[in-house]
Design a protein around this motif. Structure first.
Motif, PDB file in Angstrom:
ATOM      1  N   THR A   1      16.531  69.722 -16.882  1.00 12.45           N
ATOM      2  CA  THR A   1      16.945  70.803 -17.771  1.00 12.45           C
ATOM      3  C   THR A   1      18.309  71.325 -17.325  1.00 12.45           C
ATOM      4  O   THR A   1      18.879  70.851 -16.342  1.00 12.45           O
TER       5      THR A   1
ATOM      6  N   THR B   1      20.601  71.030 -21.664  1.00 12.20           N
ATOM      7  CA  THR B   1      21.133  71.990 -22.621  1.00 12.20           C
ATOM      8  C   THR B   1      22.601  72.268 -22.306  1.00 12.20           C
ATOM      9  O   THR B   1      23.156  71.754 -21.329  1.00 12.20           O
TER      10      THR B   1
ATOM     11  N   ASN C   1      18.442  64.770 -25.998  1.00 16.24           N
ATOM     12  CA  ASN C   1      18.454  65.959 -25.155  1.00 16.24           C
ATOM     13  C   ASN C   1      18.522  67.180 -26.075  1.00 16.24           C
ATOM     14  O   ASN C   1      18.192  67.086 -27.268  1.00 16.24           O
ATOM     15  N   GLN C   2      18.939  68.301 -25.548  1.00 18.30           N
ATOM     16  CA  GLN C   2      19.092  69.525 -26.341  1.00 18.30           C
ATOM     17  C   GLN C   2      20.506  70.083 -26.157  1.00 18.30           C
ATOM     18  O   GLN C   2      20.718  71.295 -26.173  1.00 18.30           O
ATOM     19  N   LEU C   3      21.458  69.182 -25.993  1.00 16.18           N
ATOM     20  CA  LEU C   3      22.849  69.595 -25.829  1.00 16.18           C
ATOM     21  C   LEU C   3      23.360  70.224 -27.121  1.00 16.18           C
ATOM     22  O   LEU C   3      22.942  69.850 -28.225  1.00 16.18           O
ATOM     23  N   SER C   4      24.278  71.169 -27.004  1.00 16.09           N
ATOM     24  CA  SER C   4      24.723  71.905 -28.182  1.00 16.09           C
ATOM     25  C   SER C   4      26.209  72.221 -28.085  1.00 16.09           C
ATOM     26  O   SER C   4      26.916  71.740 -27.190  1.00 16.09           O
TER      27      SER C   4
ATOM     28  N   ASN D   1      20.565  65.440 -30.503  1.00 15.35           N
ATOM     29  CA  ASN D   1      20.928  66.662 -29.798  1.00 15.35           C
ATOM     30  C   ASN D   1      21.133  67.774 -30.836  1.00 15.35           C
ATOM     31  O   ASN D   1      20.648  67.661 -31.975  1.00 15.35           O
ATOM     32  N   ASN D   2      21.830  68.818 -30.479  1.00 16.53           N
ATOM     33  CA  ASN D   2      22.058  69.945 -31.384  1.00 16.53           C
ATOM     34  C   ASN D   2      23.551  70.266 -31.523  1.00 16.53           C
ATOM     35  O   ASN D   2      23.936  71.428 -31.616  1.00 16.53           O
TER      36      ASN D   2
END
Length: 962
Positions: free
Chosen positions: A152, A176, A203-206, A228-229
């Motif tokens: 994370t 993130t 992933n949850q990269l933004s 991702n985001n």
């Protein structure tokens, strides 16, 4: 007799050395601490001497631990972590704990102290928490695999310090935050100009994709930011990544704004995924992107005009297999040529405004499996000649709304609409055996316990999942390569190919053991390493992948440590402290003796290599070498008609070549060295040794040799059409058009790739040139003349050697450093590529072909403006020289100044196969073609080995031309 004090001391020291471990005490302490944090140890981790006792998975150089390889072998037992004791292993170069799901927790920050670490492989574990910033201190790191864990937090900006990093895989985690870039103080990903792989998908990269992250110095070939985001626009700097081959911005991202118009600068791009974003502006023009195989831009908001014609680039992509443009509101009448693209498999164009008559024509591609035009404005359909009997969906079009009962108006029940998932066949002649618990039936129809896992291909270039040829190719290729890497593998089985929610191709894998019912620890560690570390490279159509294994039921699963670290440390420390002086003296003695012994052994090895091959021998006691026959002088004299002038077919510095006919009727070529020949005993022995160990259809075969009556003669298969050089100069009378030249150079590339990547040990030819490529009766290329060749040995690295080769073809980097690698052959091959299209000598009257091409090139013109340099016999027109621009690009990549920037020969083979298809030529079928994998630590999509990053001395140079 009274012993001297020194002799008594020496006796005491020898006795003391018996109780002292071979392993550095610091390393021993560290390994014991690591094992305690796992609760369970590998099977033979006992005692206090990891190196001397050959602990499983531990590799040492001297008394220091340099590698830990435990992929998939720590399954079972309680969950464990990676202890901070790892910092004790200061000489560690490789750490592979991959595929151990029971390893988790946070990574210790002390991992950043491992200043010699080059490979960190933790894929497929359960590590969590943030990725330590301290990893950015690993200045020697080349390969970093942290994918498929539970990390994370943000991507550490410190990774930008890893200037040698080649492969960065952080995919399939829960990361993130934004992509880090250099901010004037802290480094960022934009500093990684040598890295070829950015795998950040799932992933949850933004945040936005910063424009600063891409620059023209980067060598990226894979950019995976899917699932991702990300939001905001696609930066125009993306067009600077001219080496890019795979681009994924799809799934869950919310990218908006227009696609940069310079995206068509990405002429090497094979996969383009922009689907499921909020992109606006005009539909991108992909006209110049001739390498594209897979295009998906569905479900965006492009400002397309329903009344306009279908985009002209639809029919301008010769390698296209899959075109997905769903729900984009584009319109016009679809061109008939779209259905005739040679490789096209799938057209998903539903939810648009395509109109008029759908004319598939009569020459539609035999590869075409699916045409989905649901919910468009098609009013009629025309299929010339044979009716199209694959999937065609027209429901929701006026053609079907008029009450038509045509089969194409149905969404289900169409021909071939639901092929069953693929499963590897079982080759059982009769009734298959009944297997015991945990055992399964292998493809060879034997019962065994397979190693199971999942292969996830992130960007395959095909969409026809029902085509069995792909899976048969993968089965054959993987089995061959795993056996080549000396793993005890009998066969592999593939099951249930499907596309998962991340838009990746998922295939279940089973690997079966050979000669036994169950794999042992070492087998699992080796196979896991080969698949996780990307040492195994699948056929190019499958693209980038990763592997996730299942737990294997080892018969000797780890046991609880019988002694704890606390109990063992006093003994270690006591021995070390109490006998420090003795240890120092003993170590000096051991080192001196070891060095002398090592030197003696090496000398003996060199002397014995051809000890029995007496160059002056007149007897037949010389050993046969892997099928090479030993001829007497009288035999060769007879078959060549007393070496008559009529049978003289060539000559060189070594002597003459004569045609001969064996009693069996086989034609042979006899190379007879003459006194004073430039080819001495060493070259003669080298050619015998190397050619007796290699067998490939694109490498000339050695029939035998003669050492009788003071003669040195080599007997080869007879190659009737002379050399490639003779064809290019017109001397042989064999005229080679463009397609034939491609076929010849592709064959030569396959022969060289075999030497580099499938010969054991690897071979560097050192004299690749047109006169060493022979043409058989069917104009198949045969690489010949191995007198200067060199074995790279078990470690497959750089070899310091006296420079030899032919000026004009010689690698400048090798010339300057005397450091020989496979990339030296790649340079020579690049020169050969240019010679093939110009028919000019590489070096003549001060004019160097590489420099000439660089100076004349103009990429804005047809054929790169090289009309004046091209061989007039080729006919310098774009229509007759299909794929020439790609060919020149490959040649110039091969002659890059730095070896690390050149492709591998396996990559060159794949590119030449593609170019041959673009030119309308024929390559081998998929089931027959050979992919060229690489050994550890070589990696797939860039072809560089870790050895290319190590330093080397610069001794004086001397060239010895042939």
């Amino acid at each position: 007799m009274e012993l001297s004090p020194w002799l008594i001391l020496f006796s005491v020291l020898v006795q003391a050395s018996v109780i002292l471990a071979d392993t550095n005490t610091q390393d021993t302490s560290g390994l014991i601490g690591i094992a305690d944090s796992w609760k369970y140890r590998p099977s033979n981790w006992g005692g206090d001497d990891p190196c001397g006792d050959k602990w499983f998975g531990i590799i040492c150089i001297g008394d220091r631990v340099t590698s830990i390889r435990l992929s998939g072998t720590l399954a079972g037992g309680k969950p464990g972590t990676l202890s901070g004791d790892i910092e004790s292993l200061s000489e560690l170069q490789l750490l592979d704990l991959s595929q151990n799901k029971n390893l988790g927790g946070s990574l210790p920050s002390s991992i950043g102290t491992l200043s010699n670490l080059q490979n960190l492989i933790l894929a497929g574990c359960s590590f969590s928490g943030e990725i330590p910033q301290e990893i950015g201190q690993l200045s020697q790191l080349i390969f970093l695999y942290l994918n498929s864990n539970r990390f994370t937090g943000p991507i550490p900006s410190s990774l930008g310090n890893l200037s040698k990093l080649y492969w960065l895989d952080l995919g399939e985690n829960m990361l993130t935050g934004e992509l880090p870039i250099f901010d004037g103080t802290n480094p960022g990903l934009d500093n990684l100009t040598s890295t070829k792989h950015f795998h950040f998908g799932v992933n949850q990269l933004s945040g936005t994709i910063p424009r600063q992250i891409f620059n023209s110095n980067m060598k990226l070939i894979h950019l995976l930011l899917d699932n991702n985001n990300f939001s905001g626009s696609i930066p125009p700097t993306l067009g600077l990544l001219k080496t890019l081959e795979v681009l994924r911005f799809d799934r869950n991202n919310q990218l908006s704004g227009p696609v940069p118009t310079n995206i068509n600068n990405l002429t090497k791009l094979i996969e383009l995924h922009l689907e499921n974003n909020k992109l606006t502006g005009p539909l991108p023009d992909l006209t110049e992107m001739n390498s594209l195989s897979f295009v998906d831009m569905s479900n965006n908001s492009f400002n397309a005009s329903p009344a306009s014609d279908a985009p002209s680039w639809f029919t301008a992509l010769p390698a296209l297999t899959s075109l997905y443009l769903e729900n984009l509101q584009i319109g016009g009448q679809l061109p008939q040529a779209l259905f005739s693209l040679p490789a096209i498999q799938t057209l998903r164009l539903r939810g648009n405004h395509f109109n008029g008559t759908l004319d598939i024509g009569s020459d539609f591609s035999t590869q075409l499996q699916t045409i989905d035009l649901q919910d468009n404005n098609i009013t009629a359909i025309t299929v010339g000649g044979t009716q199209y009997n694959k999937i065609l969906i027209l429901s929701g079009n006026p053609f079907c709304d008029q009450g038509s009962n045509n089969q194409y108006c149905k969404t289900t029940g169409q021909p071939n609409s639901g092929p069953p998932p693929y499963s590897t066949a079982k080759n059982c002649a009769g009734l298959p055996p009944t297997c015991l618990l945990r055992q399964l039936l292998s493809p060879s129809c034997t019962c065994a316990v397979p190693y199971k896992g999942t292969l996830k291909f992130r960007a395959p270039t095909f969409s026809d999942l029902g085509n069995e040829s792909y899976y048969l190719l993968l089965e054959k290729d993987m089995t061959t390569k795993l056996v080549f890497y000396k793993t005890p593998v009998d066969s592999v089985a593939l099951y249930n190919p499907s596309i998962d929610v991340t838009n990746s191709l998922v295939i279940s894998l089973e690997v079966y053991p050979s000669g036994k019912v169950q794999f042992v620890e070492q087998d699992i560690a080796d196979i896991g390493f080969l698949l996780t570390n990307q040492t195994y490279k699948p056929p190019p159509v499958f693209g980038p992948y990763f592997f996730i294994s299942q737990s294997y039921p080892l018969a000797n699963e780890g046991f609880v440590a019988s002694k704890s670290k606390k109990n063992k440390l006093p003994l270690i420390v006591g021995v070390a402290a109490g006998g420090a002086v003795l240890v120092a003296i003993v170590l000096i003695l051991i080192v001196v003796i070891a060095r002398r012994r090592k030197k003696t052994n090496r000398t003996e090895e060199r002397s014995q290599s051809f000890a029995s091959l007496d160059m002056k021998s007149t007897s037949t006691s010389v050993p046969q070498l892997r099928g090479a026959r030993i001829f007497t002088f009288a035999e060769l004299k007879k078959i060549t008609n007393n070496f008559s002038e009529a049978n003289d077919i060539g000559n060189g510095g070594f002597g003459k070549v004569y045609r001969g006919t064996l009693p069996t009727g086989q034609l042979v070529a006899v190379k007879r060295s003459q006194e004073g020949s430039l080819q001495g005993n060493l070259e003669f022995r080298t050619e015998i040794e190397l050619l007796s160990r290699v067998h490939h259809k694109n490498v000339v075969s050695l029939v035998g040799f003669c050492l009788d009556q003071g003669e040195q003669m080599l007997v080869y298969e007879y190659i009737p059409n002379g050399t490639l050089k003779e064809s290019l100069t017109g001397k042989s009378g064999v005229r080679l058009d463009w397609k034939r030249r491609l076929r010849v150079i592709l064959g030569a590339a396959k022969g060289i790739a075999y030497l580099h990547e499938l010969a054991e040990p690897p071979i560097v030819h050192r004299d690749i040139k047109s006169s060493n490529v022979l043409l058989d009766e069917r104009l198949n290329a045969k690489v010949a003349d191995f007198g200067l060749s060199k074995l790279l040995g078990e470690e497959r690295g750089q070899v310091t050697t006296q420079v030899k080769g032919t000026m004009g073809y010689l690698d400048p980097e090798y010339y300057m450093t005397q450091q020989l690698t496979e990339k030296s052959d790649v340079y020579s091959f690049g020169v050969l590529l240019l010679e093939v299209i110009t028919a000019k000598k590489p070096l003549e009257r001060g004019r160097y072909i590489v420099r000439e091409v660089h100076a004349a090139m103009d990429r804005s013109k047809d054929l790169y403006g090289l009309h004046e340099l091209l061989d007039p016999l080729l006919g310098a027109s774009p229509s007759s020289l299909g794929g020439l621009e790609h060919y020149v690009d490959l040649a110039l990549r091969c002659v890059e100044e730095a070896g690390a920037d050149r492709p591998s020969m396996g990559e060159a083979v794949s590119e030449l196969e593609r170019i041959t298809r673009l030119a309308g030529g024929v390559t081998e079928s998929a089931s027959e073609s050979m992919s060229y994998a690489s050994r550890t630590p070589r990696h797939p999509y860039g072809g560089d080995s870790a050895s290319e990053y190590s330093g080397a001395g610069l001794p004086s140079s001397r060239v010895e031309p042939k």
